[in-house]
Design a protein around this motif. Structure first.
Motif, PDB file in Angstrom:
ATOM      1  N   GLY B 192       0.264  -3.350   0.526  1.00  0.00           N
ATOM      2  CA  GLY B 192       0.634  -2.633   1.741  1.00  0.00           C
ATOM      3  C   GLY B 192       1.502  -1.434   1.441  1.00  0.00           C
ATOM      4  N   SER B 193       1.353  -0.397   2.257  1.00  0.00           N
ATOM      5  CA  SER B 193       2.243   0.747   2.183  1.00  0.00           C
ATOM      6  C   SER B 193       3.091   0.778   3.448  1.00  0.00           C
ATOM      7  CB  SER B 193       1.412   2.026   2.071  1.00  0.00           C
ATOM      8  OG  SER B 193       2.159   3.139   2.522  1.00  0.00           O
ATOM      9  N   CYS B 194       4.405   0.932   3.277  1.00  0.00           N
ATOM     10  CA  CYS B 194       5.266   1.131   4.441  1.00  0.00           C
ATOM     11  C   CYS B 194       6.495   1.927   4.022  1.00  0.00           C
ATOM     12  CB  CYS B 194       5.635  -0.191   5.115  1.00  0.00           C
ATOM     13  SG  CYS B 194       6.017  -1.535   4.017  1.00  0.00           S
ATOM     14  N   GLY B 195       7.336   2.257   4.990  1.00  0.00           N
ATOM     15  CA  GLY B 195       8.438   3.182   4.728  1.00  0.00           C
ATOM     16  C   GLY B 195       9.782   2.489   4.580  1.00  0.00           C
ATOM     17  N   GLY B 196      10.318   2.481   3.368  1.00  0.00           N
ATOM     18  CA  GLY B 196      11.665   1.957   3.153  1.00  0.00           C
ATOM     19  C   GLY B 196      11.681   0.548   2.579  1.00  0.00           C
ATOM     20  N   PRO B 197      12.790   0.214   1.879  1.00  0.00           N
ATOM     21  CA  PRO B 197      12.891  -1.077   1.183  1.00  0.00           C
ATOM     22  C   PRO B 197      12.881  -2.293   2.114  1.00  0.00           C
ATOM     23  CG  PRO B 197      14.954   0.186   1.001  1.00  0.00           C
ATOM     24  CD  PRO B 197      13.935   1.097   1.598  1.00  0.00           C
ATOM     25  N   GLU B 198      13.428  -2.155   3.331  1.00  0.00           N
ATOM     26  CA  GLU B 198      13.463  -3.319   4.232  1.00  0.00           C
ATOM     27  C   GLU B 198      12.044  -3.721   4.616  1.00  0.00           C
ATOM     28  OE1 GLU B 198      15.241  -0.583   4.758  1.00  0.00           O
ATOM     29  OE2 GLU B 198      17.275  -1.301   4.313  1.00  0.00           O
ATOM     30  N   LYS B 199      11.235  -2.740   5.017  1.00  0.00           N
ATOM     31  CA  LYS B 199       9.862  -3.050   5.421  1.00  0.00           C
ATOM     32  C   LYS B 199       9.053  -3.580   4.236  1.00  0.00           C
ATOM     33  CE  LYS B 199       9.718   0.100   9.345  1.00  0.00           C
ATOM     34  NZ  LYS B 199       9.142   1.323   9.938  1.00  0.00           N
ATOM     35  N   CYS B 200       9.284  -2.990   3.058  1.00  0.00           N
ATOM     36  CA  CYS B 200       8.577  -3.471   1.862  1.00  0.00           C
ATOM     37  C   CYS B 200       8.933  -4.923   1.581  1.00  0.00           C
ATOM     38  CB  CYS B 200       8.922  -2.593   0.653  1.00  0.00           C
ATOM     39  SG  CYS B 200       8.096  -0.980   0.696  1.00  0.00           S
ATOM     40  N   ALA B 201      10.210  -5.251   1.725  1.00  0.00           N
ATOM     41  CA  ALA B 201      10.632  -6.637   1.489  1.00  0.00           C
ATOM     42  C   ALA B 201      10.019  -7.563   2.541  1.00  0.00           C
ATOM     43  CB  ALA B 201      12.154  -6.730   1.526  1.00  0.00           C
ATOM     44  N   LEU B 202       9.954  -7.071   3.770  1.00  0.00           N
ATOM     45  CA  LEU B 202       9.399  -7.892   4.852  1.00  0.00           C
ATOM     46  C   LEU B 202       7.951  -8.285   4.582  1.00  0.00           C
ATOM     47  CD1 LEU B 202       9.892  -8.885   7.885  1.00  0.00           C
ATOM     48  CD2 LEU B 202       8.628  -6.814   8.519  1.00  0.00           C
ATOM     49  N   ILE B 203       7.126  -7.313   4.189  1.00  0.00           N
ATOM     50  CA  ILE B 203       5.697  -7.638   4.038  1.00  0.00           C
ATOM     51  C   ILE B 203       5.445  -8.539   2.837  1.00  0.00           C
ATOM     52  CG2 ILE B 203       4.932  -5.581   5.302  1.00  0.00           C
ATOM     53  CD1 ILE B 203       3.993  -4.411   2.605  1.00  0.00           C
ATOM     54  N   THR B 204       6.242  -8.406   1.801  1.00  0.00           N
ATOM     55  CA  THR B 204       6.009  -9.292   0.654  1.00  0.00           C
ATOM     56  C   THR B 204       6.645 -10.665   0.869  1.00  0.00           C
ATOM     57  OG1 THR B 204       7.880  -8.257  -0.477  1.00  0.00           O
ATOM     58  CG2 THR B 204       5.687  -7.487  -1.080  1.00  0.00           C
ATOM     59  N   SER B 205       7.872 -10.704   1.381  1.00  0.00           N
ATOM     60  CA  SER B 205       8.532 -12.018   1.481  1.00  0.00           C
ATOM     61  C   SER B 205       8.066 -12.796   2.702  1.00  0.00           C
ATOM     62  CB  SER B 205      10.049 -11.850   1.504  1.00  0.00           C
ATOM     63  OG  SER B 205      10.434 -11.146   2.660  1.00  0.00           O
ATOM     64  N   LYS B 206       7.929 -12.141   3.848  1.00  0.00           N
ATOM     65  CA  LYS B 206       7.586 -12.899   5.054  1.00  0.00           C
ATOM     66  C   LYS B 206       6.071 -12.995   5.282  1.00  0.00           C
ATOM     67  CE  LYS B 206       8.520 -13.276  10.011  1.00  0.00           C
ATOM     68  NZ  LYS B 206       9.013 -12.573  11.198  1.00  0.00           N
ATOM     69  N   PHE B 207       5.360 -11.876   5.037  1.00  0.00           N
ATOM     70  CA  PHE B 207       3.937 -11.856   5.394  1.00  0.00           C
ATOM     71  C   PHE B 207       3.016 -12.130   4.212  1.00  0.00           C
ATOM     72  CE2 PHE B 207       5.619  -8.815   8.772  1.00  0.00           C
ATOM     73  CZ  PHE B 207       5.829  -9.855   9.670  1.00  0.00           C
ATOM     74  N   GLY B 208       3.578 -12.319   3.043  1.00  0.00           N
ATOM     75  CA  GLY B 208       2.777 -12.766   1.911  1.00  0.00           C
ATOM     76  C   GLY B 208       1.939 -11.705   1.219  1.00  0.00           C
ATOM     77  N   PHE B 209       2.226 -10.418   1.476  1.00  0.00           N
ATOM     78  CA  PHE B 209       1.525  -9.374   0.730  1.00  0.00           C
ATOM     79  C   PHE B 209       1.841  -9.518  -0.761  1.00  0.00           C
ATOM     80  CE2 PHE B 209       0.129  -5.843   3.725  1.00  0.00           C
ATOM     81  CZ  PHE B 209       0.260  -6.589   4.883  1.00  0.00           C
ATOM     82  N   ASP B 210       0.861  -9.184  -1.608  1.00  0.00           N
ATOM     83  CA  ASP B 210       1.098  -9.266  -3.046  1.00  0.00           C
ATOM     84  C   ASP B 210       1.957  -8.121  -3.562  1.00  0.00           C
ATOM     85  OD1 ASP B 210      -0.741 -11.593  -3.950  1.00  0.00           O
ATOM     86  OD2 ASP B 210      -1.982 -10.391  -2.589  1.00  0.00           O
ATOM     87  N   HIS B 211       1.778  -6.938  -2.984  1.00  0.00           N
ATOM     88  CA  HIS B 211       2.530  -5.773  -3.448  1.00  0.00           C
ATOM     89  C   HIS B 211       2.850  -4.860  -2.268  1.00  0.00           C
ATOM     90  CE1 HIS B 211       1.552  -6.779  -7.595  1.00  0.00           C
ATOM     91  NE2 HIS B 211       0.296  -6.924  -7.214  1.00  0.00           N
ATOM     92  N   ALA B 212       3.998  -4.205  -2.355  1.00  0.00           N
ATOM     93  CA  ALA B 212       4.374  -3.216  -1.349  1.00  0.00           C
ATOM     94  C   ALA B 212       4.636  -1.883  -2.035  1.00  0.00           C
ATOM     95  CB  ALA B 212       5.620  -3.672  -0.602  1.00  0.00           C
ATOM     96  N   ILE B 213       4.131  -0.803  -1.425  1.00  0.00           N
ATOM     97  CA  ILE B 213       4.405   0.551  -1.918  1.00  0.00           C
ATOM     98  C   ILE B 213       5.245   1.268  -0.861  1.00  0.00           C
ATOM     99  CG2 ILE B 213       3.367   2.788  -2.459  1.00  0.00           C
ATOM    100  CD1 ILE B 213       0.909   1.230  -3.523  1.00  0.00           C
ATOM    101  N   ASP B 214       6.402   1.755  -1.261  1.00  0.00           N
ATOM    102  CA  ASP B 214       7.280   2.483  -0.338  1.00  0.00           C
ATOM    103  C   ASP B 214       6.843   3.948  -0.315  1.00  0.00           C
ATOM    104  OD1 ASP B 214       9.254   3.740   1.077  1.00  0.00           O
ATOM    105  OD2 ASP B 214      10.919   2.852  -0.059  1.00  0.00           O
ATOM    106  N   TYR B 215       6.143   4.341   0.740  1.00  0.00           N
ATOM    107  CA  TYR B 215       5.586   5.700   0.748  1.00  0.00           C
ATOM    108  C   TYR B 215       6.661   6.772   0.865  1.00  0.00           C
ATOM    109  CZ  TYR B 215       6.061   6.258   5.826  1.00  0.00           C
ATOM    110  OH  TYR B 215       6.556   6.385   7.097  1.00  0.00           O
ATOM    111  N   LYS B 216       7.862   6.366   1.246  1.00  0.00           N
ATOM    112  CA  LYS B 216       8.933   7.376   1.334  1.00  0.00           C
ATOM    113  C   LYS B 216       9.383   7.833  -0.051  1.00  0.00           C
ATOM    114  CE  LYS B 216      10.508   6.533   5.963  1.00  0.00           C
ATOM    115  NZ  LYS B 216      11.554   6.090   6.887  1.00  0.00           N
TER     116      LYS B 216
END
Lengths: 354, 354
Positions: B192-216
């Motif tokens: 997943g791509s989202c903006g900022g460390p909080e959102k990146c942490a949310l998608i990996t820790s809560k929603f089970g995404f394998d990887h997060a890319i911080d587009y910012k």
């Protein structure tokens, strides 16, 4: 018995610009006797200059293509038509069998069991007579399966609904077949783009297209959109892409709801070192459920998908599709024949017959 | 019995730039008694600020959209959740029924037989309890059906094959659902791509995404391609497009064979007067059989295609999808809530509950 074979050898990669006779050598070599059990010897009757080969004679840059690499100093590889002249212990092939194939441009060659497993050959015995072998490079070959797969499985016209299809390079090998099948089998309204009044007259009078647009009179995307609007005021349902550039952009912007584009070529950019990208407003495809899809003929030509050879043979016998060819004679004419693809001097499928 | 209704009124079209509270009035009006035979009275429990509404409050320019026009001086129209409070002679609806709908943002309204025929309403009775009505604007509404239809019928992941999917706006209402369904139902590898460390942490820790890319932290297409390559060295199979711009281009250029892109939004360009086009090398989609397809939720939300409500309810009950919301309270907060969609201050589905 050994034989002399002639080969079309690529002298060097050509990154941009027109390719012609000066880029190829014709060489002779001796073919050893066929000894491999399970092998066949074949003699080519013709080879196929096709636009996609232009990309193959640029230095490879790690593309998604799985086709074998063409290298300077070695024979060109492409589509051929030929006959089986010798067989050792092979139940699939008999002497006299006619076939289409993707093979090196070498007039006589032995194919061992491994070659026969790895190479694409399709049997045309019973479908083509001796005097029509050239059709193995066109209707019964790669261009035919491109038209067939692209129209029937990628664009998916709805039979009898009178959907509007726009086809670029419409007097060419693929485009003319797409138009005839769309018109005669699916009842579409068919609009073709081609260069010059002769080709425009050909597609409407001989191939039954409803409208022809002479792109040589068109200066830019907006003019092409206007020309399309003249003959399809409510837009188009399908676009069969052979050309790229302004054709793609004008067609994309003329799509109506559930419109779709099949992309199998973009000849307008083939002689550039880097193909120019097209500019697309992707937002406009959302509410209209539009679709753009790329494809090559391989699944249909190999029989992995659809029923190409039988269906196309049926179309031929019913008179739904007509041959459309420019024939060059002799392997030495390959360079000239290939060049004609890009100068617009050909009509329909360009073939080199021996 | 007549009632007082509150409405969200658009003051004037806004061609570009951020839209906020200053662009809307909240007005009051009297709703007459329900008299139409076959009619129902409804009371809204919440309204939905959605990114697509940004396009609806620009002056219409003859698009392919069939959604009703939003006009200055009149109520906004969009997705709502509500309850039926009165019924006259209607066998489909009962007092107390819970529903989602596409309706004017007017808190109390009567719907006659013609309205009920023309309007999209879907029954949520039995699926949502009183304390979870907000889910009628998210998982059980337009965003849910967008995720469902776009993933299952447009992208068509192959179950258990471990295909790689990339999702932009991944912490948002649609993106987070796509990721959870892809992961938990189809066994995909999810980036997943989202903006900022909080959102990146949310998608990996809560929603089970394998990887997060911080587009910012990403400046251009090439950097985004490199970030994708780090976590998906062999490329991606699918891209769920919510953003546009460099996200589209990087994803397109990272597709592997038979890759596909589902386009349902491009929020990065919504505040521009004219959405910037993307640049696509269409030649690269030929040998790779790539596909790009646009869609909106309507066929799945209306039940014309698929089995959205039942399937999604099953996903919720199985714990495959989790709610992901930012709740604003009171109809007066609509402008602020809408603005938050474009400033990145929200997470998940932004809803306005009364």
């Amino acid at each position: 018995m050994s034989s002399i074979a002639k080969s079309v050898i690529l002298i060097d990669y050509v990154e941009e610009g027109l390719v012609g006779p000066e880029h190829f050598n014709i060489t002779e070599s001796t073919v050893p006797e066929l000894t491999a059990s399970g092998g066949i010897r074949v003699e080519l009757a013709g080879i196929s200059p096709d636009p996609f080969l232009r990309g193959r004679i640029k230095k490879p840059v790690g593309s998604a293509s799985t086709l074998e690499t063409i290298r300077p100093g070695f024979p060109m590889v492409g589509f051929v038509v030929g006959k089986v002249t010798a067989v050792i212990d092979n139940s699939n092939w008999a002497v006299g069998d006619i076939f289409g194939a993707y093979l090196p441009f070498v007039t006589v060659q032995n194919l061992g069991p491994e070659d026969l497993k790895a190479r694409l050959l399709w049997k045309l015995t019973g479908k083509l007579t001796e005097d029509r072998l050239n059709l193995g490079l066109g209707i019964y070959g790669m261009p035919g399966s491109t038209a067939y797969g692209g129209l029937i499985d990628v664009l998916r016209p709805i039979k009898g609904k009178g959907e509007v299809i726009f086809i670029s390079a419409a007097s060419g090998a693929v485009g003319s077949l797409v138009g005839m099948i769309a018109k005669n089998v699916y009842g579409c309204k068919v609009i073709g783009s081609c260069g010059g009044p002769e080709k425009c007259a050909l597609i409407t009078s001989k191939f039954g297209f409803d409208h022809a647009i002479d792109y040589k009179k068109i200066n830019n995307k907006d003019e092409l959109k206007a020309a399309l609007k003249d003959v399809a005021p409510d837009g188009i349902d399908m676009y069969f892409e052979n050309v790229g550039g302004m054709h793609f952009e004008a067609a994309y912007e003329s799509l109506r709801v559930k419109g779709r584009i099949a992309v199998c070529g973009g000849i307008s950019g083939y002689n550039d070192a880097v193909t120019p990208p097209v500019s697309v407003n992707i937002m406009s495809m959302i509410y209209s459920f539009n679709r753009i899809e790329g494809f090559i003929s391989w699944p249909w030509l190999s029989g992995a998908q659809g029923n190409f050879l039988e269906d196309m043979h049926g179309f031929v016998q019913a008179g739904h599709v007509l041959p459309n060819e420019t024939v060059f004679r002799g392997i030495e004419s390959f360079g000239e024949a290939f060049q004609s693809l890009f100068t617009g001097k050909n009509t329909g499928k360009v073939v080199v017959m021996f």
